[in-house]
Design a protein around this motif. Structure first.
Motif, mmCIF file in Angstrom:
data_model
loop_
_atom_site.group_PDB
_atom_site.id
_atom_site.type_symbol
_atom_site.label_atom_id
_atom_site.label_comp_id
_atom_site.label_asym_id
_atom_site.label_seq_id
_atom_site.Cartn_x
_atom_site.Cartn_y
_atom_site.Cartn_z
ATOM 1 N N SER A 41 0.828 -1.210 0.000
ATOM 2 C CA SER A 41 0.000 0.000 0.000
ATOM 3 C C SER A 41 0.861 1.258 0.000
ATOM 4 C CB SER A 41 -0.916 0.005 1.221
ATOM 5 O OG SER A 41 -0.153 0.183 2.397
ATOM 6 N N ASP A 77 -3.111 -3.864 -1.314
ATOM 7 C CA ASP A 77 -3.295 -2.474 -0.930
ATOM 8 C C ASP A 77 -4.793 -2.303 -0.792
ATOM 9 O OD1 ASP A 77 -3.902 -2.528 -3.646
ATOM 10 O OD2 ASP A 77 -2.575 -0.906 -4.214
ATOM 11 N N THR A 126 -4.520 0.973 2.635
ATOM 12 C CA THR A 126 -4.175 -0.255 3.338
ATOM 13 C C THR A 126 -5.450 -0.942 3.815
ATOM 14 O OG1 THR A 126 -2.152 0.773 4.114
ATOM 15 C CG2 THR A 126 -2.827 -1.231 5.232
#
Length: 107
Positions: free
Chosen positions: A26, A63, A99
């Motif tokens: 991420s 991510d 995230t």
């Protein structure tokens, strides 16, 4: 932690292991941190595959969306994990989103 797991796995000579590696790619980590994750995972693999029969494995990056990088493709990693470790170290960073660790763990 890796040393503790390596010690445990080195005691397991007649076990079948299922291994899943999940790597954060991420935007909250930089490229050096991403590479450090891959290096840690590869080192863990090399320690784990020392004579242990790993029957099933998969590696995801995540991510905003989790992505399967690869899974058991009929490779024979019984004797060592060099090939698997090289595959993990060779993962290219394609994500840079938010995230969402929970989504990755749900996969």
């Amino acid at each position: 932690l890796a040393l503790s797991l390596a010690t445990v796995f080195s005691q397991l000579t007649q076990c079948n292991i299922q291994m899943v590696i999940i790597v954060d790619e991420s935007g909250s980590i930089n490229d050096n941190q991403f590479q450090a994750e891959l290096d840690f995972a590869a080192d863990l693999i090399l320690d784990t595959f020392n004579g242990v029969d790993v029957r099933e494995f998969a590696t995801f990056t995540y991510d905003t969306v989790p992505r399967l990088q690869f899974q058991d493709q009929g490779f024979n990693f019984t004797s060592d994990g060099i090939q698997y470790a090289q595959m993990v170290r060779g993962i290219s960073r394609t994500g840079n989103g938010n995230t969402f660790t929970g989504r990755a763990l749900e996969v």
